[in-house]
Scaffold this active site. Structure first.
Site, PDB file in Angstrom:
ATOM      1  N   HIS A 162       0.837  -1.198   0.000  1.00 48.99           N
ATOM      2  CA  HIS A 162       0.000   0.000   0.000  1.00 48.99           C
ATOM      3  C   HIS A 162       0.873   1.249   0.000  1.00 48.99           C
ATOM      4  O   HIS A 162       1.836   1.350   0.771  1.00 48.99           O
ATOM      5  CB  HIS A 162      -0.933   0.002   1.199  1.00 48.99           C
ATOM      6  CG  HIS A 162      -2.073  -0.964   1.063  1.00 48.99           C
ATOM      7  ND1 HIS A 162      -2.603  -1.646   2.140  1.00 48.99           N
ATOM      8  CD2 HIS A 162      -2.790  -1.355  -0.021  1.00 48.99           C
ATOM      9  CE1 HIS A 162      -3.598  -2.417   1.715  1.00 48.99           C
ATOM     10  NE2 HIS A 162      -3.729  -2.256   0.409  1.00 48.99           N
ATOM     11  N   GLU A 165       1.648   3.330   3.129  1.00 49.86           N
ATOM     12  CA  GLU A 165       2.243   2.520   4.192  1.00 49.86           C
ATOM     13  C   GLU A 165       3.737   2.318   3.921  1.00 49.86           C
ATOM     14  O   GLU A 165       4.336   1.315   4.294  1.00 49.86           O
ATOM     15  CB  GLU A 165       1.495   1.193   4.301  1.00 49.86           C
ATOM     16  CG  GLU A 165       0.018   1.389   4.651  1.00 49.86           C
ATOM     17  CD  GLU A 165      -0.808   0.106   4.637  1.00 49.86           C
ATOM     18  OE1 GLU A 165      -0.224  -0.986   4.544  1.00 49.86           O
ATOM     19  OE2 GLU A 165      -2.043   0.209   4.728  1.00 49.86           O
ATOM     20  N   HIS A 306       2.386  -4.233   6.680  1.00 49.08           N
ATOM     21  CA  HIS A 306       1.424  -3.162   6.432  1.00 49.08           C
ATOM     22  C   HIS A 306       1.405  -2.249   7.661  1.00 49.08           C
ATOM     23  O   HIS A 306       2.075  -2.497   8.653  1.00 49.08           O
ATOM     24  CB  HIS A 306       0.018  -3.737   6.204  1.00 49.08           C
ATOM     25  CG  HIS A 306      -0.133  -4.460   4.901  1.00 49.08           C
ATOM     26  ND1 HIS A 306      -0.801  -3.913   3.827  1.00 49.08           N
ATOM     27  CD2 HIS A 306       0.288  -5.687   4.493  1.00 49.08           C
ATOM     28  CE1 HIS A 306      -0.781  -4.762   2.817  1.00 49.08           C
ATOM     29  NE2 HIS A 306      -0.134  -5.854   3.199  1.00 49.08           N
ATOM     30  N   TYR A 346     -11.069 -10.377   2.495  1.00 49.26           N
ATOM     31  CA  TYR A 346     -10.614 -11.402   1.553  1.00 49.26           C
ATOM     32  C   TYR A 346      -9.793 -10.756   0.437  1.00 49.26           C
ATOM     33  O   TYR A 346      -9.602  -9.549   0.407  1.00 49.26           O
ATOM     34  CB  TYR A 346     -11.811 -12.144   0.961  1.00 49.26           C
ATOM     35  CG  TYR A 346     -12.714 -12.775   1.999  1.00 49.26           C
ATOM     36  CD1 TYR A 346     -12.342 -13.945   2.651  1.00 49.26           C
ATOM     37  CD2 TYR A 346     -13.930 -12.183   2.350  1.00 49.26           C
ATOM     38  CE1 TYR A 346     -13.162 -14.525   3.621  1.00 49.26           C
ATOM     39  CE2 TYR A 346     -14.748 -12.750   3.316  1.00 49.26           C
ATOM     40  CZ  TYR A 346     -14.360 -13.915   3.943  1.00 49.26           C
ATOM     41  OH  TYR A 346     -15.165 -14.479   4.908  1.00 49.26           O
ATOM     42  N   GLU A 365       0.347  -5.577  10.883  1.00 46.60           N
ATOM     43  CA  GLU A 365      -0.088  -4.178  10.877  1.00 46.60           C
ATOM     44  C   GLU A 365       0.773  -3.391  11.859  1.00 46.60           C
ATOM     45  O   GLU A 365       0.519  -3.356  13.065  1.00 46.60           O
ATOM     46  CB  GLU A 365      -1.569  -4.076  11.239  1.00 46.60           C
ATOM     47  CG  GLU A 365      -2.503  -4.784  10.258  1.00 46.60           C
ATOM     48  CD  GLU A 365      -2.656  -4.042   8.937  1.00 46.60           C
ATOM     49  OE1 GLU A 365      -2.084  -2.947   8.788  1.00 46.60           O
ATOM     50  OE2 GLU A 365      -3.360  -4.569   8.051  1.00 46.60           O
TER      51      GLU A 365
END
Length: 395
Positions: A162, A165, A306, A346, A365
């Site tokens: 991402h 990120e 992430h 998902y 995370e």
């Protein structure tokens, strides 16, 4: 650093002279026959750089070696055309310097240009790493893989799926740098001897899956796509909320693991800064590169970095292997992050990885706050994640 072979030299001798493990030295010189060295042949010495030195009054090779804390023969081998008994003031010689500190960047927003520069540095100092371009982004930027180790167990660690990120990339690069430092200095990380980890594992680092998106968040849109990207971003020049690739597709919603569920329930049905899963699974080159990599190599563990939330996800449809739960317990213990087996989401890379290979996959995370997380959190995040990296390689 490179040295030229003299009569009687061997790789074993270089290993002892420069205090570099022989297996690391052999890996740095894969194209060399260690039993048939030729005089004048160039050999790579990992963990060292060479530096010019200007001779001063009273200098000798011995005094320079003693002052610089390097082996005397290390200076002799780099200066084979210099008479050690006839040094002249102002004469330039070469001295070996052992690299004992980090070279990767962690004090600024980390874009693809900084990544390329840092990888160049690491490749020069640590020629036993295997660096390769495994694919390219929409804009043609390289997606690179760095392989470290000679073991049979394959582990993948990736970052910056991402765009906003991007802090995950310098976190991964810091660990890569620390691992290489420990290997060449024969030192431990948190009390763990890393030399056995090198022969136990082959670790695949993919530091920036989404280079176009990262550069967009940090530097703004490229001129050739400015109008198109501004339209996707509702006319705003603020790209801090942008997670997608340059075409407005969320790369971590691109995998054929119940992709249709995400397509139907996501609010965005066309390119957007985040959460648009694309027109079909694996429509984006960056997502396909990562799928192809996993299909080509039998990875037994995978960490996807992430942000944010200080938690991690490790299950998918009951297909995760038994070792995932044991690893999750250790990750929770060493990081303080919350372990979550299942989450109502998902089509992510972790989901697909577990579905396809039934191997241990984790979405980590990192940190807590609003993306992009500030660099003021970097040191804390790295310390939280360091134990996770070590457990992944050690257990």
């Amino acid at each position: 650093m490179e040295v030229k072979v003299r009569k009687g030299d061997s790789l074993w001798y270089y290993s002892q002279l420069f205090a570099i493990p022989i297996n690391i030295l052999l890996e740095a010189n894969r194209d060399v026959n260690p039993t048939a060295l030729q005089i004048g042949q160039r050999i790579k010495i990992p963990g060292y750089v060479s530096e010019n030195y200007v001779v001063r009054a009273g200098d000798t090779f011995y005094s320079i070696a003693n002052r610089r804390n390097v082996p005397l023969d290390g200076i002799l081998i780099l200066n084979q055309d210099v008479s050690p008994n006839m040094l002249q003031i102002g004469q330039r010689i070469i001295v070996p310097i052992k690299v004992i500190s980090r070279v990767v960047t962690s004090d600024r927003a980390y874009d693809s240009a900084i990544l390329d520069r840092d990888l160049d540095r690491l490749e020069t100092i640590y020629p036993f790493i295997d660096r390769k371009v495994i694919g390219r982004s929409v804009e043609g930027k390289p997606i690179e893989e760095i392989i470290v180790g000679t073991g049979e167990r394959l582990i993948q660690i990736n970052a910056s799926f991402h765009a906003n990120e991007w802090i995950t990339t310098p976190v991964l690069m810091r660990f890569l740098n620390d691992y290489l430092l420990a290997l060449t200095n024969q030192s431990a990380i948190r009390g763990i001897d890393v030399k056995p980890l090198f022969t136990k594992n082959k670790v695949s680092f993919i530091p920036m899956v989404n280079p176009d998106g990262v550069d967009l968040v940090i530097k703004g849109p490229p001129q050739n796509k400015k109008e198109e990207i501004l339209a996707i971003n509702n006319g705003s020049n603020d790209f801090t909320g942008w997670k997608a690739n340059i075409r407005g597709v969320d790369l971590n919603n691109q995998y054929p693991a119940k992709w249709e569920i995400e397509r139907d329930r996501k609010p965005f049905k066309e390119p957007a800064p985040r959460d648009y899963p694309g027109p079909s699974p694996l429509s984006e080159p960056e997502a396909k590169v990562m799928a192809d990599l996993a299909n080509e190599k039998p990875f037994q563990r995978m960490l996807a970095l992430h942000t944010q939330g200080k938690e991690f996800y490790w299950g998918y449809e009951g297909l995760e292997p038994e070792e995932s739960q044991e690893l999750a317990k250790d990750f929770e213990r060493v990081s303080g992050y919350r372990s979550v087996q299942y989450v109502d989401s998902y089509a992510g890379y972790k989901d697909w990885f577990i579905q396809e290979f039934q191997q241990a996959g984790f979405t980590m995370e990192l940190g807590r706050g609003i993306n992009p997380l500030p660099l003021s959190q970097f040191e804390q995040i790295y310390e939280e994640m360091l134990g996770v990296f070590l457990v992944t390689l050690y257990k």
